[in-house]
Design a protein around this motif. Structure first.
Motif: not given
Length: 150
Positions: A4-12, A142-149
């Motif tokens: 999950y952490q690896f995927l999160k890194f690749v995703h970001v 999209v980025v704002g929503n993903m960061v601020i949640k």
């Protein structure tokens, strides 16, 4: 490091590259307009970066995002910071592949054939600018929503 952490890194990382390349188009366009003899080069550079870097990175971000949703056992419909970006991302995809890319291709062709001073080119350039601004605003949302949640 978990999967999950690896995927999160690749995703970001993919999102950073995709949005960053999109932001660079502004610089390319301004430079191309300042030095009109280089405008075709600038537009072809944007087309290359869009086709070969930004769009594949958006695709990678989408895939890794869905895999993380699966691994994290999120319910997409009940998690607004996942659902809304997916909706915005879908709109981006429709605009990008349905309008931006074909219009950019046409813009380059008309510029090469007619030049910058013809009404047909100016019309395409205006349309392309509007679509580009909308796409960039959507990407930032999209980025704002993903960061601020929210």
């Amino acid at each position: 490091m978990s999967l999950y952490q690896f995927l999160k890194f690749v995703h970001v990382f993919a999102a950073i590259i995709a949005v960053g390349f999109n932001f660079s188009y502004i610089v390319w366009l301004v430079k191309g307009k300042m030095e009109k003899e280089h405008l075709v080069f600038a537009l072809k550079g944007i087309k290359l970066m869009d086709d070969r870097v930004a769009n594949p990175c958006y695709g990678l971000a989408l895939i890794t995002g869905f895999v993380m949703v699966y691994i994290g056992e999120y319910n997409i419909l009940s998690v607004s910071w996942i659902l809304y970006p997916i909706i915005l991302f879908s709109i981006m995809g429709i605009l990008a592949f349905g309008f931006y890319s074909p219009t950019l291709k046409k813009q380059i062709k008309v510029l090469e054939e007619l030049g910058i001073d013809f009404p047909e080119y100016k019309s395409i350039e205006k349309k392309q600018t509007i679509i580009g601004v909308i796409l960039f605003v959507l990407a930032v949302a999209v980025v704002g929503n993903m960061v601020i949640k929210p």
